[in-house]
Design a protein around this motif. Structure first.
Motif, PDB file in Angstrom:
ATOM      1  N   LEU A 121       0.899  -1.282  -0.122  1.00  0.00           N
ATOM      2  CA  LEU A 121       0.139  -0.040   0.256  1.00  0.00           C
ATOM      3  C   LEU A 121       0.949   1.270   0.129  1.00  0.00           C
ATOM      4  O   LEU A 121       0.310   2.341  -0.393  1.00  0.00           O
ATOM      5  N   TYR A 122       2.267   1.257   0.540  1.00  0.00           N
ATOM      6  CA  TYR A 122       2.847   2.376   0.446  1.00  0.00           C
ATOM      7  C   TYR A 122       3.076   3.184  -0.656  1.00  0.00           C
ATOM      8  O   TYR A 122       2.857   4.509  -0.541  1.00  0.00           O
ATOM      9  N   THR A 123       2.955   2.497  -1.910  1.00  0.00           N
ATOM     10  CA  THR A 123       2.823   3.311  -3.085  1.00  0.00           C
ATOM     11  C   THR A 123       1.953   3.859  -3.879  1.00  0.00           C
ATOM     12  O   THR A 123       1.741   4.421  -4.695  1.00  0.00           O
ATOM     13  N   ARG A 124       0.859   3.235  -3.204  1.00  0.00           N
ATOM     14  CA  ARG A 124      -0.697   3.681  -3.610  1.00  0.00           C
ATOM     15  C   ARG A 124      -1.213   4.844  -3.200  1.00  0.00           C
ATOM     16  O   ARG A 124      -0.858   5.339  -2.320  1.00  0.00           O
ATOM     17  N   GLN A 125      -1.947   5.351  -4.110  1.00  0.00           N
ATOM     18  CA  GLN A 125      -2.760   6.746  -3.736  1.00  0.00           C
ATOM     19  C   GLN A 125      -3.841   6.483  -2.701  1.00  0.00           C
ATOM     20  O   GLN A 125      -4.517   5.532  -2.699  1.00  0.00           O
ATOM     21  N   MET A 126      -3.879   7.678  -2.064  1.00  0.00           N
ATOM     22  CA  MET A 126      -5.110   7.703  -1.045  1.00  0.00           C
ATOM     23  C   MET A 126      -6.301   7.804  -1.856  1.00  0.00           C
ATOM     24  O   MET A 126      -6.390   8.631  -2.710  1.00  0.00           O
ATOM     25  N   HIS A 127      -7.350   7.066  -1.220  1.00  0.00           N
ATOM     26  CA  HIS A 127      -8.704   7.430  -1.527  1.00  0.00           C
ATOM     27  C   HIS A 127      -8.923   6.981  -2.800  1.00  0.00           C
ATOM     28  O   HIS A 127      -9.941   7.604  -3.470  1.00  0.00           O
ATOM     29  N   GLN A 128      -8.101   6.217  -3.688  1.00  0.00           N
ATOM     30  CA  GLN A 128      -8.675   6.021  -5.083  1.00  0.00           C
ATOM     31  C   GLN A 128      -9.109   4.773  -5.283  1.00  0.00           C
ATOM     32  O   GLN A 128      -8.909   3.709  -4.759  1.00  0.00           O
ATOM     33  N   VAL A 129     -10.188   4.660  -6.019  1.00  0.00           N
ATOM     34  CA  VAL A 129     -11.211   3.930  -6.375  1.00  0.00           C
ATOM     35  C   VAL A 129     -11.413   3.577  -7.844  1.00  0.00           C
ATOM     36  O   VAL A 129     -12.030   4.827  -8.441  1.00  0.00           O
ATOM     37  N   ASP A 130     -11.525   2.469  -8.546  1.00  0.00           N
ATOM     38  CA  ASP A 130     -11.800   2.528 -10.017  1.00  0.00           C
ATOM     39  C   ASP A 130     -13.134   2.679 -10.142  1.00  0.00           C
ATOM     40  O   ASP A 130     -13.952   2.009  -9.432  1.00  0.00           O
ATOM     41  N   ALA A 131     -13.583   3.189 -11.169  1.00  0.00           N
ATOM     42  CA  ALA A 131     -14.920   3.346 -11.657  1.00  0.00           C
ATOM     43  C   ALA A 131     -15.497   1.704 -11.786  1.00  0.00           C
ATOM     44  O   ALA A 131     -14.553   1.027 -12.382  1.00  0.00           O
TER      45      ALA A 131
END
Length: 321
Positions: free
Chosen positions: A173-183
């Motif tokens: 998770l460290y490199t993933r963006q916050m609050h991002q969810v795919d349509a």
């Protein structure tokens, strides 16, 4: 903002707000800033309260528990969460019990941060998800980092509990963006629980910790497009004690990266069975990684760890029969 940046900012903010808070760990001082750079800048900003320690997880956790027992606050960084096994005695027999074993309630404001999980090729002793081994200890609360929960709010909640807490941080998770969810999904956070959903009438509900949330969302998308199965995902910030209201659905699944047997998922299933057995089409279904050590080679690691395809296959089989 990436999850690691949000976590680092949260540590800076909580250290600034709480002048009796200490941070302890191996190689946490600048310029290194910890194995995953989560403590970057903290020793420069708070040189008297960021302490680099010898390589002894039991000693680090014991010192932190001593600080908490004396009325201060402490955050411990375990370099790799696998090594929290070496701190288990301090958590089980000292920190958690100190809250209540002296004849009156004693605030124990401490957090042990544990980078967990596979997916980075670190091999059998640096890639495990050991959450299940800490479930059910009286006086010990368990949390897991997610891309949907602001880490400052999580730290403030943990320290306000006045009892020892463990924060599991899935390294992917460290490199993933916050609050991002795919349509086409939306996300809403309330009461410490993130809900990823399409509508209010799902075919099934999935409960999962933050570390596998992105794999579950990917499976939800493929289930919707390929099998017309609509799912809602619940991601609690606090794993234990578990107290999440699961919305009405005939099928409930729990996905976690740990191996099967005495897991957090079993605790969730027990909770759901007690409250909602009469409306379920069958038992809560648990989805785990394979019962194996975690290989270093990436192609073998992928065979062991639970992934999008595993989640899709299990849910389709149960829902469609």
């Amino acid at each position: 903002m990436r999850v690691a940046e949000n976590l680092n900012a949260a540590l800076h903010a909580v250290m600034d707000r709480q002048q009796d808070l200490y941070l302890l760990g191996e190689d946490v001082l600048d310029p290194y800033g910890g194995a995953f750079k989560i403590t970057k800048g903290l020793s420069t900003a708070f040189p008297e309260r960021v302490l680099s320690t010898p390589i002894s997880e039991g000693a680090i956790t014991g010192v932190a528990a001593g600080l908490a027992l004396a009325g201060d606050r402490a955050i411990v960084e375990i370099m790799f969460g696998d090594f929290a096994a070496l701190a288990f005695d301090q958590l089980l027999n000292f920190a958690a019990k100190s809250v209540s074993m002296y004849g009156e309630t004693v605030p124990m404001r401490m957090v042990v941060r544990c980078p967990m999980g596979g997916g980075r090729g670190y091999g059998p002793t640096h890639s495990q998800s050991l959450q299940k081994h800490f479930i059910g200890i009286p006086g010990l609360a368990l949390y897991e980092m997610s891309p949907f929960h602001d880490n400052l709010a999580v730290f403030e909640e943990m320290l306000a509990r006045a009892e020892p807490c463990v924060l599991f941080e899935d390294k992917v998770l460290y490199t993933r963006q916050m609050h991002q969810v795919d349509a086409p999904f939306s996300v809403a956070v309330a009461g410490g629980v993130a809900r990823v959903f399409l509508d209010d009438t799902p075919d099934c509900v999935i409960v999962a910790p933050g570390g596998v949330a992105h794999r579950v969302v990917a499976a939800m998308r493929s289930l919707l497009l390929e099998d017309e199965i609509g799912c809602t995902l619940l991601v609690p910030s606090r794993l234990y004690p578990f107290d999440v209201e699961v919305p009405a659905a005939r099928h409930v699944f729990v996905v976690e990266e740990s191996t099967a047997g005495g897991t957090w998922g079993a605790e969730v299933a027990h909770h759901v069975h007690q409250r909602h057995w009469d409306r379920l089409a069958g038992p809560v279904t648990l989805v785990h990684s394979a019962g194996s050590v975690i290989p270093t080679a990436s192609h073998l690691e992928r065979e062991v760890l639970v992934d999008e395809a595993d989640i899709h296959r299990v849910i389709r089989k149960v829902v469609r029969g």
